[in-house]
Design a protein around this motif. Structure first.
Motif, PDB file in Angstrom:
ATOM      1  N   LEU A 205       0.873  -1.182   0.000  1.00  0.00           N
ATOM      2  CA  LEU A 205       0.000   0.000   0.000  1.00  0.00           C
ATOM      3  C   LEU A 205       0.901   1.220   0.000  1.00  0.00           C
ATOM      4  N   GLY A 206       0.771   2.055  -1.039  1.00  0.00           N
ATOM      5  CA  GLY A 206       1.711   3.169  -1.191  1.00  0.00           C
ATOM      6  C   GLY A 206       3.105   2.590  -1.400  1.00  0.00           C
ATOM      7  N   ASP A 207       4.022   2.933  -0.511  1.00  0.00           N
ATOM      8  CA  ASP A 207       5.369   2.377  -0.660  1.00  0.00           C
ATOM      9  C   ASP A 207       5.738   1.484   0.534  1.00  0.00           C
ATOM     10  N   VAL A 208       4.692   0.869   1.115  1.00  0.00           N
ATOM     11  CA  VAL A 208       4.913   0.057   2.326  1.00  0.00           C
ATOM     12  C   VAL A 208       4.287  -1.334   2.143  1.00  0.00           C
ATOM     13  N   PHE A 209       5.014  -2.351   2.611  1.00  0.00           N
ATOM     14  CA  PHE A 209       4.415  -3.697   2.654  1.00  0.00           C
ATOM     15  C   PHE A 209       3.460  -3.751   3.838  1.00  0.00           C
ATOM     16  N   THR A 210       2.198  -4.163   3.599  1.00  0.00           N
ATOM     17  CA  THR A 210       1.334  -4.425   4.757  1.00  0.00           C
ATOM     18  C   THR A 210       1.275  -5.933   5.008  1.00  0.00           C
ATOM     19  N   ASP A 211       1.771  -6.702   4.060  1.00  0.00           N
ATOM     20  CA  ASP A 211       1.913  -8.146   4.261  1.00  0.00           C
ATOM     21  C   ASP A 211       3.055  -8.595   3.347  1.00  0.00           C
ATOM     22  N   LEU A 212       3.829  -9.555   3.814  1.00  0.00           N
ATOM     23  CA  LEU A 212       4.953 -10.038   2.992  1.00  0.00           C
ATOM     24  C   LEU A 212       5.278 -11.455   3.414  1.00  0.00           C
ATOM     25  N   ARG A 213       5.033 -12.398   2.521  1.00  0.00           N
ATOM     26  CA  ARG A 213       5.363 -13.805   2.796  1.00  0.00           C
ATOM     27  C   ARG A 213       6.422 -14.228   1.795  1.00  0.00           C
ATOM     28  N   MET A 214       7.643 -14.307   2.283  1.00  0.00           N
ATOM     29  CA  MET A 214       8.791 -14.667   1.439  1.00  0.00           C
ATOM     30  C   MET A 214       9.227 -16.075   1.800  1.00  0.00           C
ATOM     31  N   VAL A 215       9.241 -16.963   0.817  1.00  0.00           N
ATOM     32  CA  VAL A 215       9.615 -18.345   1.110  1.00  0.00           C
ATOM     33  C   VAL A 215      10.802 -18.736   0.236  1.00  0.00           C
ATOM     34  N   LEU A 216      11.884 -19.132   0.905  1.00  0.00           N
ATOM     35  CA  LEU A 216      13.092 -19.546   0.179  1.00  0.00           C
ATOM     36  C   LEU A 216      13.079 -21.053   0.017  1.00  0.00           C
ATOM     37  N   PHE A 217      13.618 -21.517  -1.105  1.00  0.00           N
ATOM     38  CA  PHE A 217      13.719 -22.969  -1.291  1.00  0.00           C
ATOM     39  C   PHE A 217      15.104 -23.338  -1.805  1.00  0.00           C
ATOM     40  N   ALA A 218      15.437 -24.622  -1.616  1.00  0.00           N
ATOM     41  CA  ALA A 218      16.760 -25.174  -1.937  1.00  0.00           C
ATOM     42  C   ALA A 218      17.849 -24.640  -1.002  1.00  0.00           C
ATOM     43  N   VAL A 219      17.447 -24.031   0.104  1.00  0.00           N
ATOM     44  CA  VAL A 219      18.442 -23.505   1.055  1.00  0.00           C
ATOM     45  C   VAL A 219      18.239 -24.104   2.451  1.00  0.00           C
ATOM     46  N   GLY A 220      17.526 -25.211   2.523  1.00  0.00           N
ATOM     47  CA  GLY A 220      17.294 -25.849   3.816  1.00  0.00           C
ATOM     48  C   GLY A 220      16.716 -27.230   3.570  1.00  0.00           C
ATOM     49  N   ASP A 221      16.309 -27.912   4.637  1.00  0.00           N
ATOM     50  CA  ASP A 221      15.762 -29.257   4.451  1.00  0.00           C
ATOM     51  C   ASP A 221      14.280 -29.226   4.061  1.00  0.00           C
ATOM     52  N   ARG A 222      13.725 -27.993   4.020  1.00  0.00           N
ATOM     53  CA  ARG A 222      12.328 -27.776   3.608  1.00  0.00           C
ATOM     54  C   ARG A 222      12.198 -26.306   3.210  1.00  0.00           C
ATOM     55  N   PRO A 223      11.094 -25.886   2.601  1.00  0.00           N
ATOM     56  CA  PRO A 223      10.966 -24.457   2.286  1.00  0.00           C
ATOM     57  C   PRO A 223      10.959 -23.634   3.568  1.00  0.00           C
ATOM     58  N   VAL A 224      11.575 -22.445   3.492  1.00  0.00           N
ATOM     59  CA  VAL A 224      11.724 -21.621   4.705  1.00  0.00           C
ATOM     60  C   VAL A 224      10.958 -20.310   4.540  1.00  0.00           C
ATOM     61  N   LEU A 225       9.930 -20.100   5.384  1.00  0.00           N
ATOM     62  CA  LEU A 225       9.223 -18.812   5.427  1.00  0.00           C
ATOM     63  C   LEU A 225      10.120 -17.844   6.195  1.00  0.00           C
ATOM     64  N   ALA A 226      10.608 -16.809   5.499  1.00  0.00           N
ATOM     65  CA  ALA A 226      11.624 -15.926   6.098  1.00  0.00           C
ATOM     66  C   ALA A 226      11.001 -15.037   7.163  1.00  0.00           C
ATOM     67  N   ARG A 227      11.284 -15.344   8.427  1.00  0.00           N
ATOM     68  CA  ARG A 227      10.802 -14.515   9.544  1.00  0.00           C
ATOM     69  C   ARG A 227      11.475 -13.142   9.501  1.00  0.00           C
ATOM     70  N   SER A 228      12.711 -13.115   8.993  1.00  0.00           N
ATOM     71  CA  SER A 228      13.458 -11.856   8.943  1.00  0.00           C
ATOM     72  C   SER A 228      12.765 -10.830   8.038  1.00  0.00           C
ATOM     73  N   ALA A 229      11.967 -11.309   7.080  1.00  0.00           N
ATOM     74  CA  ALA A 229      11.277 -10.388   6.167  1.00  0.00           C
ATOM     75  C   ALA A 229      10.178  -9.622   6.890  1.00  0.00           C
ATOM     76  N   GLU A 230       9.750 -10.128   8.050  1.00  0.00           N
ATOM     77  CA  GLU A 230       8.679  -9.431   8.791  1.00  0.00           C
ATOM     78  C   GLU A 230       9.128  -8.047   9.266  1.00  0.00           C
ATOM     79  N   LYS A 231      10.442  -7.862   9.382  1.00  0.00           N
ATOM     80  CA  LYS A 231      10.988  -6.538   9.748  1.00  0.00           C
ATOM     81  C   LYS A 231      10.600  -5.465   8.724  1.00  0.00           C
ATOM     82  N   LEU A 232      10.234  -5.921   7.521  1.00  0.00           N
ATOM     83  CA  LEU A 232      10.013  -4.977   6.422  1.00  0.00           C
ATOM     84  C   LEU A 232       8.535  -4.597   6.259  1.00  0.00           C
ATOM     85  N   ILE A 233       7.701  -5.126   7.170  1.00  0.00           N
ATOM     86  CA  ILE A 233       6.256  -4.880   7.061  1.00  0.00           C
ATOM     87  C   ILE A 233       5.881  -3.629   7.865  1.00  0.00           C
ATOM     88  N   ASP A 234       4.984  -2.831   7.285  1.00  0.00           N
ATOM     89  CA  ASP A 234       4.435  -1.631   7.954  1.00  0.00           C
ATOM     90  C   ASP A 234       5.494  -0.575   8.273  1.00  0.00           C
TER      91      ASP A 234
END
Ligand code: FAD
Length: 293
Positions: A205-234
């Motif tokens: 919304l505008g220039d701000v994330f109000t929700d962000l679900r980033m999932v990395l794959f091939a970098v762990g034993d399963r897909p990883v929902l990046a908790r660190s990306a939550e810093k970028l919300i709101d």
């Protein structure tokens, strides 16, 4: 090499498939598109005594939109997802990602249910399911379970599915009008399994994330929902904040090392993907400071 001798049963219905799975327990294996199961059997990595072919069960096939959800039957093939107008309209992340799954010959047979049950950590679809907040529907003789995609994958080729359960369908909330997505993977060649990849769905919304679900794959034993990306919300994302999130992502991941890449290379690629994703989704080229590949 050829597979060990096995018995074959063509299930006539979901009920019939579940009867066979209960009768034979972990000596039986479900066959969908066969694109992962048959190579594993031919290499004798697994030697099931019975193959339960569910390929003719029509009720497991198809794509429908019902009550704000996109419902995809387990037997829906990769090619059907790629060509589906419903998927393109309501889950465009999936349309973009599926083009990276293998090659046409494999996409013509491989299914979404098979891909999720197989749970290869380098696969595109498991990561997309978590990014899209999907529910995975499984059935046994006891009844139906609805499992959040984030709880479904438990390790390399491991899920919460038991040997007596069948993956029936996935349910995705239809993408909101304001939602945006990002998909990118690094692979040696187009169609190869990824060395590192990222699937993301966000609301901007505008220039701000109000929700962000980033999932990395091939970098762990399963897909990883990046908790660190939550810093970028709101918040308004600054280069310093992005750099914090990137450092936190590095801490969060525990990538494997193999012939394709070292753990540190995968961690670096994940950070590059994070920066590209944020800069693309916010339309801010100044934020693409993740470094070179
Ligand atoms: P199958 O091979 O039939 O089954 C896979 C596993 O899931 C088996 O253990 C089976 O028992 C179980 N299973 C299947 N369906 C169900 C169900 N409904 N309920 C419970 N258990 C079930 N995949 C990618 O994601 N990305 C790639 O880049 C990629 N590249 C490939 C390249 C090659 C050369 C090949 C051969 C395959 C590649 N694949 C890739 C795998 C492909 O996408 C497979 O189709 C997919 O992983 C499995 O789907 P399937 O329908 O073929 O499942």
């Amino acid at each position: 090499m050829k597979a060990s001798a096995f018995n074959y049963a063509r299930a006539t219905s979901v009920v019939n498939a579940l009867e066979l799975l209960v009768a034979h327990g972990d000596k039986a294996k479900v066959l969908s598109g066969g694109q992962s199961l048959m190579p594993a059997m031919n290499l004798r990595l697994i030697s099931p005594e019975l193959i339960v072919d569910i390929g003719e069960i029509a009720e497991l096939r198809g794509i429908a939109v019902r009550g704000g959800a996109l419902i995809i039957g387990a037997l829906t093939r990769h090619v059907d997802l790629l060509k589906s107008p419903e998927v393109a309209a309501h889950a465009p992340l999936l349309t973009e990602a599926i083009a990276h799954v293998a090659h046409p010959a494999i996409r013509n047979r491989g299914t979404i249910g098979g891909s999720l049950a197989h749970a290869d950590p380098a696969s595109e679809l498991p990561a997309c399911m978590i990014a899209l907040n999907a529910t995975i529907i499984v059935r046994s003789q006891i009844g139906e379970r609805r499992i959040a995609a984030g709880d479904f994958f438990t390790g390399v080729y491991e899920t919460v599915l038991s040997a007596q359960e069948l993956l029936i369908a996935v349910e995705l909330p239809v993408a909101r009008k304001s939602s945006v997505h990002f998909f990118h993977e690094f692979a040696r060649r187009h169609g190869d399994y990824a060395i590192a990849g990222l699937a993301a769905q966000a609301i901007v919304l505008g220039d701000v994330f109000t929700d962000l679900r980033m999932v990395l794959f091939a970098v762990g034993d399963r897909p990883v929902l990046a908790r660190s990306a939550e810093k970028l919300i709101d918040v308004v994302v600054t280069p310093a904040l992005l750099s914090d999130a990137s450092a936190a992502l590095g801490e969060e991941l525990d990538p494997p090392e193999d012939q394709q890449a070292s753990a540190s290379m995968r961690r670096h690629l994940a950070k590059v993907l994070l920066a590209r994703c944020v800069s693309t989704l916010l339309g801010r080229p100044d934020l693409d400071v993740g470094g070179s590949v």
